[in-house]
Design a protein around this motif. Sequence first.
Motif, short mmCIF file in Angstrom:
data_model
loop_
_atom_site.label_atom_id
_atom_site.label_comp_id
_atom_site.label_asym_id
_atom_site.label_seq_id
_atom_site.Cartn_x
_atom_site.Cartn_y
_atom_site.Cartn_z
N UNK A 185 -2.82 5.07 9.11
CA UNK A 185 -3.36 6.41 9.32
C UNK A 185 -2.81 7.39 8.29
N UNK A 186 -1.48 7.46 8.20
CA UNK A 186 -0.90 8.38 7.22
C UNK A 186 0.53 7.99 6.88
N UNK A 187 1.01 8.58 5.82
CA UNK A 187 2.37 8.33 5.34
C UNK A 187 3.03 9.69 5.09
N UNK B 73 0.83 -1.21 0.00
CA UNK B 73 0.00 0.00 0.00
C UNK B 73 0.86 1.26 0.00
N UNK B 74 1.92 1.23 0.82
CA UNK B 74 2.77 2.41 0.93
C UNK B 74 3.49 2.67 -0.39
N UNK B 75 4.01 1.63 -1.00
CA UNK B 75 4.69 1.78 -2.30
C UNK B 75 3.75 2.42 -3.32
N UNK B 76 2.50 1.96 -3.29
CA UNK B 76 1.51 2.48 -4.23
C UNK B 76 1.27 3.98 -4.00
N UNK C 172 5.73 15.74 2.85
CA UNK C 172 4.32 15.72 2.49
C UNK C 172 3.65 14.57 3.24
N UNK C 173 2.62 14.91 4.02
CA UNK C 173 1.93 13.86 4.78
C UNK C 173 0.65 13.48 4.07
#
Lengths: 121, 274
Positions: free
Chosen positions: A108-110, A13-16, B31-32
């Motif tokens: 939650x967030x990246x 998911x993060x890579x995407x 950037x969050x």
Amino acid sequence: MHELAICQALMDQVDQIVLEQHATGVAKIILQIGPLSGVEPHLLKQAFPLASAGTLAEHSLLEIKPQAIEVECSKCSQRTLAKPNRLVCGACGDWKTRLISGDEMLLESVELICEEEMNHV
Amino acid sequence: MCDTCGCNITDGNAHLVKPGGKLSLTASGNEAVSVLRSLLHENDHAAAHNRSHFDEHGVLAINLMSSPGAGKTALLEATIQALGDRYRFAVVEGDLETENDAERIRRHGIPAVQITTGSACHLDAHMVHDALHELNLDDIDVLFIENVGNLVCPASFDLGQHLNVTLLSVPEGDDKPAKYPVIFRVADLVLLTKADLLPVLDDFSPEKAEQNLRNLASEAPLYTVTVKSVLALESWLNWLKAEVKAQRARVAKGETSQPAIQPEGAALHESSPL
């Protein structure tokens, strides 16, 4: 140890997200994990370096926000804190409660590292 | 890809994201991106896809979970014997190794697909999806997914089932729901199996087991059963008949259903306003 499988799903998911946002890397990943999710935060932390190796999020920070278990009583409507194996109302003791929080297994967030910033540094 | 579930959680949860849009800058200038999506988003997506397959073909899918040796396969064998004339069953078996359980089911003339997970401690929606390719869903009324024997990991993965059934066998002790709350909390039905051992293992109290289940705020019925007699299986068989009927009614109306307790990610998914 399903935490490794879950961590690998997280990395996908993060890579995407990194690709979608045209970022170059990841500074920090923030998760919300509740005790009733069936996921152990410390096992997730252990799995993270393995799962993130070779991904765009390699060397990023993993922050896990633990979530408290809170239930709402269907009898007295009070919201009280509870334990994983005792989800009864803390006010009146009735067992018919609804879970308000405590089963989260959320990304939650990246925080992304962007190209421009890299140039500045 | 999947046109039935419309799962774009990020858009659906736009109201949860702080004012100013989903992008904001952190103190460090990074950037969050706010996501608020289940860690198992991909799995949940595949699970919704499986569920829509089941509904399209009028199949009721039940996920059976328990510790190893609680009697999942024996329960299925007894169920097939009791209701095999009435319904067309199929079974997806999950184990780390061997084809043993699938062979036991096939001996009753029932199609069974064995998934050997290697070292994985649970089934996920993708594994089940692959197994479905080996079955003709049009020829099935009830599909049992016998999960890997494990009271921990299977609870976290949606497979696309309509119902969760968790087994607690008498030799395991009546405090299992207190020790493994996550898997018992998500059960739509709990079966106390191997009840024929109650006279021998007299320290097991079905009342205490039920109390431990209610402490999880679970309203799931709890039936005491044994595969040693058809009579002692009646509560389970009647529940199953009622659920098949309910699924047929839902299919006729184009509706679907999920286990009563859904993890947070799925709850957000359901409440998506878009």
